[in-house]
Design a protein around this motif. Structure first.
Motif, PDB file in Angstrom:
ATOM      1  N   HIS A 188      96.245 -43.355 -88.514  1.00 45.97           N
ATOM      2  CA  HIS A 188      97.240 -43.284 -89.581  1.00 45.97           C
ATOM      3  C   HIS A 188      97.891 -41.912 -89.518  1.00 45.97           C
ATOM      4  CE1 HIS A 188      99.116 -43.160 -93.513  1.00 45.97           C
ATOM      5  NE2 HIS A 188      98.804 -44.422 -93.726  1.00 45.97           N
ATOM      6  N   LEU A 189      99.227 -41.892 -89.480  1.00 46.85           N
ATOM      7  CA  LEU A 189      99.953 -40.626 -89.336  1.00 46.85           C
ATOM      8  C   LEU A 189     101.164 -40.623 -90.245  1.00 46.85           C
ATOM      9  CD1 LEU A 189     100.488 -37.922 -87.866  1.00 46.85           C
ATOM     10  CD2 LEU A 189     101.745 -39.216 -86.142  1.00 46.85           C
ATOM     11  N   HIS A 190     101.316 -39.516 -90.996  1.00 45.93           N
ATOM     12  CA  HIS A 190     102.524 -39.294 -91.796  1.00 45.93           C
ATOM     13  C   HIS A 190     103.221 -38.039 -91.294  1.00 45.93           C
ATOM     14  CE1 HIS A 190     105.259 -39.129 -95.220  1.00 45.93           C
ATOM     15  NE2 HIS A 190     105.016 -37.832 -95.234  1.00 45.93           N
ATOM     16  N   VAL A 191     104.544 -38.148 -91.061  1.00 45.86           N
ATOM     17  CA  VAL A 191     105.314 -37.066 -90.472  1.00 45.86           C
ATOM     18  C   VAL A 191     106.595 -36.885 -91.282  1.00 45.86           C
ATOM     19  CG1 VAL A 191     106.489 -36.254 -88.399  1.00 45.86           C
ATOM     20  CG2 VAL A 191     104.399 -37.576 -88.189  1.00 45.86           C
ATOM     21  N   ASP A 192     106.984 -35.628 -91.474  1.00 47.87           N
ATOM     22  CA  ASP A 192     108.307 -35.307 -92.005  1.00 47.87           C
ATOM     23  C   ASP A 192     109.273 -35.163 -90.835  1.00 47.87           C
ATOM     24  OD1 ASP A 192     107.436 -35.358 -94.544  1.00 47.87           O
ATOM     25  OD2 ASP A 192     107.477 -33.208 -94.888  1.00 47.87           O
ATOM     26  N   CYS A 193     110.341 -35.939 -90.849  1.00 44.73           N
ATOM     27  CA  CYS A 193     111.331 -35.888 -89.770  1.00 44.73           C
ATOM     28  C   CYS A 193     112.321 -34.762 -90.062  1.00 44.73           C
ATOM     29  CB  CYS A 193     112.052 -37.225 -89.645  1.00 44.73           C
ATOM     30  SG  CYS A 193     110.969 -38.572 -89.146  1.00 44.73           S
ATOM     31  N   VAL A 194     112.131 -33.639 -89.404  1.00 41.21           N
ATOM     32  CA  VAL A 194     112.987 -32.459 -89.561  1.00 41.21           C
ATOM     33  C   VAL A 194     113.563 -32.140 -88.189  1.00 41.21           C
ATOM     34  CG1 VAL A 194     113.113 -30.056 -90.297  1.00 41.21           C
ATOM     35  CG2 VAL A 194     111.520 -31.620 -91.424  1.00 41.21           C
ATOM     36  N   TRP A 195     114.872 -32.361 -88.030  1.00 38.99           N
ATOM     37  CA  TRP A 195     115.492 -32.216 -86.724  1.00 38.99           C
ATOM     38  C   TRP A 195     116.410 -31.009 -86.632  1.00 38.99           C
ATOM     39  CZ3 TRP A 195     112.481 -35.504 -84.814  1.00 38.99           C
ATOM     40  CH2 TRP A 195     112.287 -36.766 -85.355  1.00 38.99           C
ATOM     41  N   ASP A 196     116.773 -30.382 -87.748  1.00 39.61           N
ATOM     42  CA  ASP A 196     117.846 -29.385 -87.719  1.00 39.61           C
ATOM     43  C   ASP A 196     117.570 -28.269 -86.717  1.00 39.61           C
ATOM     44  OD1 ASP A 196     118.487 -29.606 -91.295  1.00 39.61           O
ATOM     45  OD2 ASP A 196     119.082 -30.871 -89.617  1.00 39.61           O
ATOM     46  N   ALA A 197     116.406 -27.652 -86.803  1.00 40.07           N
ATOM     47  CA  ALA A 197     116.100 -26.534 -85.909  1.00 40.07           C
ATOM     48  C   ALA A 197     116.029 -27.000 -84.463  1.00 40.07           C
ATOM     49  CB  ALA A 197     114.788 -25.869 -86.324  1.00 40.07           C
ATOM     50  N   ASP A 198     115.437 -28.169 -84.234  1.00 41.08           N
ATOM     51  CA  ASP A 198     115.303 -28.671 -82.866  1.00 41.08           C
ATOM     52  C   ASP A 198     116.662 -28.962 -82.245  1.00 41.08           C
ATOM     53  OD1 ASP A 198     112.373 -30.598 -83.761  1.00 41.08           O
ATOM     54  OD2 ASP A 198     112.609 -28.484 -83.266  1.00 41.08           O
ATOM     55  N   LEU A 199     117.523 -29.613 -83.030  1.00 45.31           N
ATOM     56  CA  LEU A 199     118.821 -29.973 -82.480  1.00 45.31           C
ATOM     57  C   LEU A 199     119.671 -28.743 -82.214  1.00 45.31           C
ATOM     58  CD1 LEU A 199     119.644 -33.119 -84.640  1.00 45.31           C
ATOM     59  CD2 LEU A 199     118.839 -33.041 -82.289  1.00 45.31           C
ATOM     60  N   GLU A 200     119.566 -27.749 -83.082  1.00 44.00           N
ATOM     61  CA  GLU A 200     120.336 -26.525 -82.845  1.00 44.00           C
ATOM     62  C   GLU A 200     119.867 -25.821 -81.576  1.00 44.00           C
ATOM     63  OE1 GLU A 200     121.192 -25.513 -87.549  1.00 44.00           O
ATOM     64  OE2 GLU A 200     119.936 -24.217 -86.310  1.00 44.00           O
ATOM     65  N   GLU A 201     118.556 -25.833 -81.319  1.00 42.23           N
ATOM     66  CA  GLU A 201     118.060 -25.216 -80.097  1.00 42.23           C
ATOM     67  C   GLU A 201     118.540 -25.971 -78.866  1.00 42.23           C
ATOM     68  OE1 GLU A 201     113.914 -25.114 -80.451  1.00 42.23           O
ATOM     69  OE2 GLU A 201     113.865 -23.637 -82.076  1.00 42.23           O
ATOM     70  N   GLU A 202     118.615 -27.309 -78.945  1.00 40.82           N
ATOM     71  CA  GLU A 202     119.016 -28.095 -77.794  1.00 40.82           C
ATOM     72  C   GLU A 202     120.489 -27.932 -77.466  1.00 40.82           C
ATOM     73  OE1 GLU A 202     115.794 -31.705 -78.382  1.00 40.82           O
ATOM     74  OE2 GLU A 202     117.942 -32.041 -78.600  1.00 40.82           O
ATOM     75  N   GLU A 203     121.305 -27.555 -78.425  1.00 35.81           N
ATOM     76  CA  GLU A 203     122.729 -27.415 -78.194  1.00 35.81           C
ATOM     77  C   GLU A 203     123.116 -26.031 -77.670  1.00 35.81           C
ATOM     78  OE1 GLU A 203     124.064 -30.492 -81.770  1.00 35.81           O
ATOM     79  OE2 GLU A 203     124.469 -28.344 -81.905  1.00 35.81           O
ATOM     80  N   GLN A 204     122.157 -25.155 -77.480  1.00 36.47           N
ATOM     81  CA  GLN A 204     122.487 -23.797 -77.046  1.00 36.47           C
ATOM     82  C   GLN A 204     122.935 -23.749 -75.594  1.00 36.47           C
ATOM     83  OE1 GLN A 204     119.133 -21.332 -77.883  1.00 36.47           O
ATOM     84  NE2 GLN A 204     119.414 -21.415 -80.112  1.00 36.47           N
TER      85      GLN A 204
END
Length: 696
Positions: free
Chosen positions: A459-475
Motif C-alpha cells: 500500500h503506497l500513498h504519494v503526493d504528485c508534485v511535479w513543479d521542481a522536477d519539470l523545471e529541472e528537465e526543461e533546463q
C-alpha cells in the motif's frame, strides 16, 4: 491357460481402479470438510459461482455465508432472498434509492411488515448497518433484531427537528438513540461516525439508557462540531468501566471555553480505565482538505500551545495500563513531549499503534517515542512534527524494527536520505507507506528513497508534485536525456511486485501522467486498486493546459479493477462561469478523459467536482458520456447528483449491474429540484436496468 486369463483379468481390474482414482473429484470430499472450504472463500463472486454448481453446494454456501450487503430497490421486498439464515453481519445502508428509508415511514403497517420480512429472512443478524432517516427506522430496527450486538447508523441528511429540536434532552436524535439502547440490551458496539446529528444529542441518550454494556463507541462524526469537555465527560461516565474503545471528535482549541484539557483527559481515564483504543481528534484536523493558510512559515503547526501538557499526558498514560492504540491529533503544539511517551512505554506494555499530530520533541536519541518500540509498535503515523529529523526517524526505526505502517505528514526536516535509511531498517516488515505534504520529498525523490522496500510494499500513498522536477528537465536537452536515462536505469529494472493499492494526491489543473511516463511507477503486476484525490480551486485557471488528466497512462496495468476518483475538493463554477473561466463540465471532461482506456476496470467510486458556494456536486454531460464508454464496468457509485436524461446514458454499459447515486455530503439535499435525479427517477432507471438483464 486359466492362470493367464486370471492374471489378465486382475491386471485389467487394477487399471479400472486406477482410472477411477484419477477421476476423483471435489464432490468426493466429505460434506463437513467441503463446507469448511467454502466458508473460507472471501470473494462474493466466487461464492456465488460455487453455489451454482449443484444443490448440495448451494445449500453449503448459503449455510456458511456470514456477511451480506443488500442492494436493490426498497419497493421490491418480494424479491428479498430467504436462504441466508446464517448471516450475522448485514448491511442494508445501500438499498436504492440511496438515502431513503428502508421502512415505509409514511405507513406504520408497511413499516412493521418490512421489519417482519427482514427478521424472517435474516434471523441470526447481530451486526447491522442501516440508513436511518428518523426515529421510526431505528425503532423498527430494534424491534426486528433485539439481540443486536453491533449497530452502525448512517444518515447524511439534515437532523430532524421537532419538539426539543434545539439540542435539549427532548431532542429527536437523543430520543432515537435512547430507544435503540433500551431495546437492544446486548448492544456492545455503536458506530455513529456517519450519523449526522448534533454533539449535544449523544450524551443525554447515553445517560438515560442502560448503556453499561457498550465496549466500543465511535463518535468521529463528520459534522463540523467537536465535543466539549463536559460532553465528553458525560459520555465517558455513562459508558463506565466496560468501555474498551473510544473514538471522538473533540475541541482542543485553548481559545474556546470548555475545551479538552489535562483534567478532562484524566477524568476520562478514571471513568474508563480499561480503554485499549483511544482516538481523540481535533475538529480542525479531521477535514480531508489541505489548507496551509493557518500554518506558520515553517510549514508546521500554529504558534499557540495546546491545552494538553506533557504532565497531563503522563498522568493519562499511567491511568490506562491496557492502552494499545492511541491517536491524538491536536491543532496546536505540544512541546518537548518525549517524557510523555516514555511514560506510555512504561505503563502500557503492548502499544502497537500511534497516530500523533502537532507533537514536538518526540525523540531524543533512544529516548521518547523510541521506547515504545519494545512494546511491539507496528503502526506509526506522525503529522506536523516540525523538529522530526532524519536522525530521530532512524532512531525510531532502529528501536521499532517491526513497524509495518509508516505515515508522515507535514514533516519539513525529513529528507530523502533520512527516509531511505529508515525504510532500509524496516525493509523486512514495512508493507504500507503514506507520505504527505513533506516539502523535501517530491515525487521523484520519494520514490527513489523507497527503493529498498519497492519489492515488498503493498500500500503506497504519494503526493504528485511535479513543479521542481519539470523545471529541472526543461533546463537543457543533454541534461534532460541524461536524467531520463538515470531514471530508466533506476526505476525501469525494478518492479513493485506486491503493490496492490496505490493512492495519489494532486493539485488542481496538474497532470498525473508523469507518474507513469517517467517510469516512476514502471511495473505493478498486482495493482488492483487506484485512488486519486484532486484538491484545489479550478476557478484560478482559465482552462486546462492539456487535453486530458492522464488516466490513460494507467492502461498498462491489466489487473487494475477498482478506481476511486475523488474530485469533491476540485472547486469550480457549477452552472455559469464569468468571462475567461470554464465551468465544471470542462474540468470534468479533463479529468475523466481516458478512463475508457482502462481495460480491466470493474468498479468506479466517483466524486464529481463541486461548487461549494451553492452546495452543488453533480455530473455533467461529458462526465456521463465518458463513463458510459467503460464497457467492462460492473459497479458504479456516484457521490453526487445528476440529471435523469443524462444518467440514462449509463444503460449502454453492457456489464453494469450495480449503480448507486448518493448525496452523501453535508447537508444532503432533502428537496431536490424537478430536473435532478430523484427517488422516482432512480426507480425508473433501476427498472430499465433490470429489464435489460445481466450477462452473468
Amino acid at each position: 491357460m486359466f492362470s493367464n486369463n486370471k492374471r489378465q483379468k486382475t491386471t485389467h481390474g487394477e487399471e479400472e481402479d486406477h482410472e477411477q482414482g484419477r477421476r476423483t473429484a471435489l464432490h468426493d470430499i466429505p460434506g463437513s470438510i467441503l463446507a469448511a472450504i467454502i466458508a473460507l472463500v472471501p470473494d462474493t463472486r466466487s461464492r456465488n459461482a460455487a453455489s451454482l454448481v449443484c444443490k448440495e453446494w448451494h445449500a453449503m454456501e448459503r449455510a456458511t455465508r456470514r456477511r451480506l450487503c443488500l442492494r436493490g430497490s426498497s419497493a421490491q421486498l418480494h424479491m428479498l432472498p430467504t436462504t441466508f439464515h446464517a448471516v450475522r453481519h448485514l448491511d442494508v445502508s445501500n438499498v436504492s434509492p440511496w438515502g431513503t428509508t428502508l421502512y415505509a415511514a409514511h405507513s406504520a403497517v408497511c413499516g412493521q411488515l418490512t421489519a417482519r420480512w427482514l427478521n424472517r429472512a435474516f434471523p441470526s443478524v447481530v451486526d447491522l448497518t442501516v440508513y436511518a432517516r428518523d426515529g421510526t427506522d431505528i425503532q423498527l430496527v430494534a424491534a426486528s433484531w433485539p439481540d443486536l450486538e453491533t449497530v452502525r447508523l448512517v444518515r447524511w441528511h439534515q437532523r430532524p427537528t421537532g419538539a426539543g429540536g434545539d439540542g435539549s434532552d427532548g431532542g429527536d436524535a437523543a430520543m432515537e438513540l435512547r430507544g435503540l439502547l433500551s431495546s437492544c440490551p446486548r448492544l456492545t458496539h455503536l458506530d455513529l461516525s456517519r450519523f449526522y446529528c448534533w454533539a449535544e444529542d449523544i450524551a443525554p441518550a447515553l445517560q438515560a439508557s442502560p448503556s453499561a454494556n457498550l465496549r466500543v463507541l465511535n463518535l468521529l462524526k463528520l459534522s463540523p462540531e467537536g465535543f466539549k469537555a463536559a460532553e465528553l465527560l458525560a459520555i465517558a461516565a455513562a459508558c463506565g468501566i466496560n468501555l474498551e474503545e473510544l473514538y471522538a471528535l473533540c475541541e482542543f482549541d485553548p481559545r474556546f471555553l470548555d475545551c479538552l484539557s489535562d483534567e478532562c483527559l484524566i477524568q476520562v481515564a478514571d471513568y474508563c480505565p480499561h480503554l485499549r483504543v483511544l482516538h481523540l481528534v481535533d475538529s480542525t484536523q479531521f477535514s480531508a482538505s489541505r489548507d496551509p493558510a493557518s500554518d506558520d512559515p515553517v510549514f508546521g503547526a500554529p504558534a499557540l500551545d495546546a491545552s494538553v501538557t506533557v504532565r497531563g499526558l503522563e498522568s493519562l498514560f499511567q491511568a490506562l495500563p491496557l492502552l494499545e492504540d492511541l491517536a491524538l491529533l491536536l491543532g496546536h503544539k505540544v512541546r518537548d513531549s518525549a517524557p510523555a511517551f516514555e511514560a506510555l512505554a512504561k505503563s502500557s506494555k503492548s502499544v502497537h499503534a500511534l497516530h500523533l499530530g502537532h507533537f514536538q520533541g518526540l525523540c531524543s536519541g533512544s529516548n521518547g517515542i523510541a521506547r515504545c518500540g519494545a512494546a511491539g509498535l507496528r503502526t506509526l503515523q506522525l503529522r506536523s512534527c516540525d523538529d522530526l529529523t532524519d536522525a530521530a526517524l532512524g532512531a525510531i526505526a532502529s528501536a521499532s524494527p517491526q513497524i509495518s505502517w509508516l505515515g508522515l505528514r507535514r514533516c519539513p526536516l525529513v529528507t530523502p536520505a533520512g527516509l531511505s535509511s529508515c525504510v532500509s531498517i524496516l525493509r523486512r516488515s514495512l508493507t504500507r507507506v503514506e507520505i504527505e505534504c513533506c516539502p523535501t520529498l517530491s515525487t521523484r525523490n520519494l520514490l527513489r528513497a523507497l527503493a529498498p522496500v519497492r519489492s515488498t510494499l503493498q500500500h503506497l500513498h504519494v503526493d504528485c508534485v511535479w513543479d521542481a522536477d519539470l523545471e529541472e528537465e526543461e533546463q537543457g536537452g543533454a541534461e534532460q536525456e541524461q536524467e531520463q536515462d538515470q531514471a530508466l536505469d533506476l526505476f525501469g529494472n525494478l518492479a513493485w511486485k506486491k503493490l496492490h493499492h496505490l493512492s495519489l494526491w494532486i493539485s488542481a489543473a496538474h497532470l498525473i501522467s508523469p507518474l507513469v511516463q517517467m517510469n516512476l511507477i514502471s511495473h505493478c503486476p498486482l495493482l488492483r486498486e487506484l485512488s486519486i484525490r484532486v484538491e484545489g480551486d479550478c476557478r484560478l485557471f482559465a482552462k486546462p493546459q492539456a487535453r486530458e488528466f492522464g488516466l490513460r497512462s494507467f492502461a498498462r496495468f491489466p489487473s487494475l479493477a477498482s478506481l476511486r476518483l475523488d474530485l469533491s475538493e476540485a472547486v469550480g463554477y457549477a452552472l455559469s462561469a464569468p468571462g475567461g473561466n470554464r465551468d465544471l463540465s470542462i474540468w470534468e471532461r479533463f479529468y475523466l478523459q481516458g478512463i475508457q482506456s482502462l481495460p480491466g476496470l470493474q468498479e468506479l467510486d466517483y466524486f464529481p467536482p463541486s461548487d461549494k458556494d451553492v452546495n452543488y456536486r453533480g455530473m455533467t454531460l461529458p462526465g456521463v458520456g465518458l463513463i458510459s464508454q467503460c464497457h467492462g464496468l460492473r459497479k458504479l457509485f456516484v457521490h453526487g447528483t445528476a440529471y435523469e436524461h443524462l444518467f440514462m446514458m449509463l444503460l449502454k454499459i453492457y456489464n453494469l449491474r450495480d449503480v448507486q447515486l448518493r448525496a452523501d455530503y453535508f447537508p444532503a439535499p432533502d428537496m431536490e429540484t424537478s430536473t435532478e435525479m430523484r427517488a422516482e427517477s432512480c426507480k425508473r432507471f433501476e427498472t430499465l436496468l433490470e429489464k435489460r438483464g445481466f450477462p452473468d
